[in-house]
Design an enzyme around this catalytic site. Structure first.
Site, PDB file in Angstrom:
ATOM      1  N   HIS A 113       0.816  -1.303   0.029  1.00  0.00           N
ATOM      2  CA  HIS A 113      -0.019   0.094   0.109  1.00  0.00           C
ATOM      3  C   HIS A 113       0.801   1.299  -0.049  1.00  0.00           C
ATOM      4  O   HIS A 113       1.705   1.337   0.716  1.00  0.00           O
ATOM      5  CB  HIS A 113      -1.071  -0.037   1.348  1.00  0.00           C
ATOM      6  CG  HIS A 113      -0.301   0.059   2.525  1.00  0.00           C
ATOM      7  ND1 HIS A 113      -0.315   1.014   3.304  1.00  0.00           N
ATOM      8  CD2 HIS A 113      -0.273  -1.176   3.197  1.00  0.00           C
ATOM      9  CE1 HIS A 113       0.301   0.634   4.409  1.00  0.00           C
ATOM     10  NE2 HIS A 113       0.286  -0.594   4.695  1.00  0.00           N
TER      11      HIS A 113
ATOM     12  N   ASP B  45      -0.237   4.206   0.990  1.00  0.00           N
ATOM     13  CA  ASP B  45      -0.430   5.188   2.057  1.00  0.00           C
ATOM     14  C   ASP B  45       0.188   4.877   3.445  1.00  0.00           C
ATOM     15  O   ASP B  45       0.708   3.834   3.598  1.00  0.00           O
ATOM     16  CB  ASP B  45      -2.024   5.327   2.528  1.00  0.00           C
ATOM     17  CG  ASP B  45      -2.478   3.960   2.859  1.00  0.00           C
ATOM     18  OD1 ASP B  45      -2.086   3.088   2.027  1.00  0.00           O
ATOM     19  OD2 ASP B  45      -3.055   3.933   3.773  1.00  0.00           O
TER      20      ASP B  45
ATOM     21  N   ASP C 108       6.325   0.438   7.167  1.00  0.00           N
ATOM     22  CA  ASP C 108       4.800   0.487   6.611  1.00  0.00           C
ATOM     23  C   ASP C 108       4.446   1.194   5.896  1.00  0.00           C
ATOM     24  O   ASP C 108       4.028   2.318   6.221  1.00  0.00           O
ATOM     25  CB  ASP C 108       3.964   0.022   8.136  1.00  0.00           C
ATOM     26  CG  ASP C 108       2.773  -0.334   7.805  1.00  0.00           C
ATOM     27  OD1 ASP C 108       2.358  -0.481   6.567  1.00  0.00           O
ATOM     28  OD2 ASP C 108       1.782  -0.248   8.784  1.00  0.00           O
TER      29      ASP C 108
ATOM     30  N   GLU D 246      -5.334   1.677   2.996  1.00  0.00           N
ATOM     31  CA  GLU D 246      -5.039   0.450   3.783  1.00  0.00           C
ATOM     32  C   GLU D 246      -5.223   0.829   5.263  1.00  0.00           C
ATOM     33  O   GLU D 246      -5.794   0.243   6.001  1.00  0.00           O
ATOM     34  CB  GLU D 246      -3.588  -0.312   3.386  1.00  0.00           C
ATOM     35  CG  GLU D 246      -3.733  -1.828   4.011  1.00  0.00           C
ATOM     36  CD  GLU D 246      -3.138  -1.772   5.530  1.00  0.00           C
ATOM     37  OE1 GLU D 246      -3.340  -2.535   6.245  1.00  0.00           O
ATOM     38  OE2 GLU D 246      -2.598  -0.709   5.850  1.00  0.00           O
ATOM     39  N   GLU D 247      -4.541   2.087   5.472  1.00  0.00           N
ATOM     40  CA  GLU D 247      -4.375   2.339   6.709  1.00  0.00           C
ATOM     41  C   GLU D 247      -5.673   3.004   7.510  1.00  0.00           C
ATOM     42  O   GLU D 247      -5.932   3.129   8.420  1.00  0.00           O
ATOM     43  CB  GLU D 247      -3.435   3.476   7.030  1.00  0.00           C
ATOM     44  CG  GLU D 247      -1.853   3.027   6.902  1.00  0.00           C
ATOM     45  CD  GLU D 247      -1.526   2.023   7.741  1.00  0.00           C
ATOM     46  OE1 GLU D 247      -2.201   1.622   8.470  1.00  0.00           O
ATOM     47  OE2 GLU D 247      -0.295   1.610   7.550  1.00  0.00           O
TER      48      GLU D 247
ATOM     49  N   ASP E 247       1.226 -10.375   0.520  1.00  0.00           N
ATOM     50  CA  ASP E 247       0.913  -8.932   0.914  1.00  0.00           C
ATOM     51  C   ASP E 247       1.817  -8.556   2.119  1.00  0.00           C
ATOM     52  O   ASP E 247       2.664  -9.438   2.650  1.00  0.00           O
ATOM     53  CB  ASP E 247      -0.392  -8.722   1.197  1.00  0.00           C
ATOM     54  CG  ASP E 247      -0.937  -7.161   1.289  1.00  0.00           C
ATOM     55  OD1 ASP E 247      -0.432  -6.537   0.630  1.00  0.00           O
ATOM     56  OD2 ASP E 247      -1.817  -7.031   2.214  1.00  0.00           O
TER      57      ASP E 247
ATOM     58  N   HIS F 188       3.642   2.748  13.056  1.00  0.00           N
ATOM     59  CA  HIS F 188       2.674   3.483  13.359  1.00  0.00           C
ATOM     60  C   HIS F 188       3.017   4.164  14.828  1.00  0.00           C
ATOM     61  O   HIS F 188       2.193   4.541  15.422  1.00  0.00           O
ATOM     62  CB  HIS F 188       1.513   2.781  13.953  1.00  0.00           C
ATOM     63  CG  HIS F 188       0.696   2.114  12.603  1.00  0.00           C
ATOM     64  ND1 HIS F 188      -0.458   1.661  12.549  1.00  0.00           N
ATOM     65  CD2 HIS F 188       1.270   1.590  11.288  1.00  0.00           C
ATOM     66  CE1 HIS F 188      -0.959   1.226  11.305  1.00  0.00           C
ATOM     67  NE2 HIS F 188       0.260   0.890  10.578  1.00  0.00           N
TER      68      HIS F 188
HETATM   69 ZN   LIG Z   1       0.891  -1.709   6.366  1.00  0.00          ZN
END
Ligand SMILES: [Zn+2]
Length: 611
Positions: free
Chosen positions: A198, A200, A233, A267-268, A296, A580
């Site tokens: 992803h 984002d 991520d 995705e987030e 993934d 995150h």
């Molecule tokens: Zn991710």
């Protein structure tokens, strides 16, 4: 699954069933840390007030059946694995290296080992990190919210830095910013390989900016780490797969097996625009179950100098956000009732927390297999626990004892059961006005052996006594149940799916006798054993089926293939501070290994005729 492992043992011996005793007695930090007890929620149904329960009978009957079937699945009906050989439970993979493309890989490995390639790759990832593709929960669809504009910058970056990809692959944009690349293979009989990531990232909390060692979107390579939001991520998945394909194209590689790349955009926040759009496009363009396998983000490998355990996730828990809304009459707070809506809400929350879901180990679930694998290779595990894990393959008593021991740890409970967490609460507007409305939202992550309906049934059953105690009318997930109350109700409780996003646990990808799993496991073994990071072709490596406690964009991809793997070939030790959070950074050498992983899995999949 995460595990802290160190290796000084002969893995091969263990895989042959000869598990030596270890003198080490320190408790395993992952499995044994905190204590907790949980009452079996099923006991609630045996409670005092069957008369009250009778009001609910029509609604609960069907749901209760599923609760009983799923959660009281008798141990004697579980598959009992009687083999004394643990390797029959923990599948032993062999390294897989390309043969037809051996020379090509050799050339690429030489190239990947050069300082020039490494520095260029670090800069490529850093450059992508510099583009702040932050995803906010409240973003409107692309075209209606200027915060999407930054994705144009990322697309320009990809087009200009991956020249061969730009020239040779067919690019399709989905819902403006979703990206799908198609690399046509020469053999139409081979199902395509699907690699997803992803674009984002989660936003940077402005108040934390000062605590970052490097600015959050610097993309700095400091000689060891690459820094910035998205560096873990999931921009390594995005840039790593593109880099592997760019290099393969530069070398003139022409795939037999079609390769498809799909890069989501939100995705987030649950993939509501990107994941859904990509799913719809891939299903219409390629058809259901059209892909050989899908890789993934997700599972990790845990690496030490003397051994590695990799856990590509074959399972993903479900998801349910409960909204409990309570409404009561308003008025001046100088003459209050005994309980306000907030007080009643507090009682409801407390009741849920007093009756958590009961986790269970099932022998046919991936977590059980992962434990068997860990027992094979983890020298830090104490003997008692190792023996218990082994005996649990055939002894129900040992299985129960193992549960009792493991479930002192929150991670084990989360891997083996449905979790609940009250994350949002709101009520009241003024200190002299009674709160007419209050609500709480409780997040649930649903175990593979459970379901959304089981969770709803559990919630309704647990809350029944409180509903009665406060004389509430009740709307439980669309069922109105206030017709038989003997007196005027003192308030109304509505239970609902907070966002309408309930998600069942994902179908589990088979890990035994599955050529796709074997291909991935064999690739992981090869990538580790030929990695310059360990420089040890004899390093013990084991691959165990992992379980995701959260969800990725694959939540939308179930119909694309039965072989969904969530795996990033990056260890938690390769992340400076995780994802995150502040100081997100990836070990630069780990990123090179990730590019190697994508390269080798593409070549291995290309040579495989069994998928
Ligand atoms: Zn991710």
């Amino acid at each position: 699954m995460t595990s802290k492992v160190g290796y000084n043992i002969d893995l091969e011996k263990r895989l042959q069933g000869s598990v030596p005793k270890k003198g080490h007695t320190q408790a395993h930090p992952t499995l044994l840390s905190s204590t907790s007890s949980s009452d079996d929620p099923r006991d609630v149904l045996q409670g005092e007030d069957r008369a009250w329960f009778s009001h609910w009978k029509p609604f609960l009957a069907g749901l209760l059946l599923s609760l009983v079937v799923v959660q009281q699945f008798p141990r004697s009906e579980q598959p009992v694995i009687c083999s004394p050989n643990a390797s029959s439970v923990c599948p032993a993979a062999s390294p897989i290296a390309p043969s037809v493309h051996a020379d090509l890989l050799k050339q690429l490995e030489i190239s990947y080992a050069t300082e020039g390639f490494k520095i260029n790759s670090f800069a490529l990832l850093g450059g992508a990190v510099k583009i702040p593709t932050e995803m906010f929960d409240d973003m409107k669809v692309p075209g209606q919210d200027p915060r999407w504009d930054v994705f144009n910058q990322l697309h320009g970056y990809i087009d200009s830095h991956f020249i061969q990809v730009y020239r040779e692959l067919r690019k399709t944009t989905i819902n403006t910013y979703g990206l799908v690349y198609h690399w046509q293979g020469s053999n139409p009989d081979l199902k395509p390989l699907l690699l997803t990531a992803h674009q984002d990232v989660v936003p940077v909390e402005p108040l934390t900016v000062d605590t970052w060692l490097y600015p959050p979107f610097s993309g700095t390579w400091d000689g060891k780490w690459i820094w910035g939001r998205g560096s873990c991520d999931d921009k390594p998945g995005l840039i790593g797969s593109l880099t592997a394909i760019e290099k393969l194209l530069e070398k003139g590689f022409k795939p037999q097996r079609t390769i498809v790349l799909a890069f989501g955009i939100d995705e987030e926040r649950g993939g509501i625009v990107g994941g859904t759009g990509i799913r719809d496009y891939l299903l219409s363009a390629y058809g259901p179950n059209a892909f050989a396998l899908l890789i993934d983000e997700g599972g990790t490998l845990e690496a030490h100098s003397d051994g590695v355990i990799a856990t590509p996730a074959v399972a993903e828990k479900g998801h349910f956000d409960l909204r409990m809304s309570i409404s009561t009459p308003g008025g001046h707070s100088s003459v209050p009732p005994e309980h306000t809506s907030i007080g009643i809400l507090a009682a409801l929350i407390a009741e849920l927390e007093a009756n958590p879901f009961t986790p269970h180990l099932y022998r046919n679930e991936p977590y059980f297999t992962a434990l068997q694998c860990q027992a094979l290779v983890d020298p830090e595990m104490d003997d008692e626990l190792r023996d218990l894990i082994g005996k649990a393959r055939y002894s129900d008593k040992a299985l129960a004892d193992l549960e009792e021991r493991l479930f002192r740890n929150p991670l084990s409970r989360a891997l083996a059961g449905t979790t609940q967490a009250t994350d949002i609460v709101h009520g009241g507007v003024k200190t002299n006005a009674l709160p007419e409305n209050a609500f709480a939202i409780v997040n649930h992550r649903i175990a593979g052996h459970s379901s959304v309906s089981t969770v709803k049934t559990h919630i309704a059953a647990v809350l029944l006594p409180i509903v009665k105690k406060f004389n509430l009318s009740l709307d439980a997930f669309g069922e109105s149940l206030n017709g038989e109350l003997s007196q005027k109700t003192s308030g109304h409780l509505k239970l609902s799916d907070a966002w309408g996003t309930a998600l069942e646990p994902a179908p589990v990808t088979p890990w035994l006798k599955n050529p796709a799993y074997d291909l991935l496991a064999g690739t992981i073994l090869n990538v580790v054993k030929t990695s310059a990071r360990w420089n040890n072709p004899d390093i013990p490596v084991i691959v165990a089926p992992g379980t995701m406690t959260g969800n990725t964009d694959t939540r939308y991809y179930w119909n694309l293939t039965q072989n969904i793997f969530r795996y990033g070939h990056v260890s938690r030790f390769d992340k400076y501070n995780g994802a995150h959070t502040v100081n997100e950074a990836i070990l630069a050498d780990a990123f090179i290994d990730l590019i190697r992983f994508f390269t080798i899995v593409i070549l291995n999949a290309d040579e495989s005729k069994i998928l």
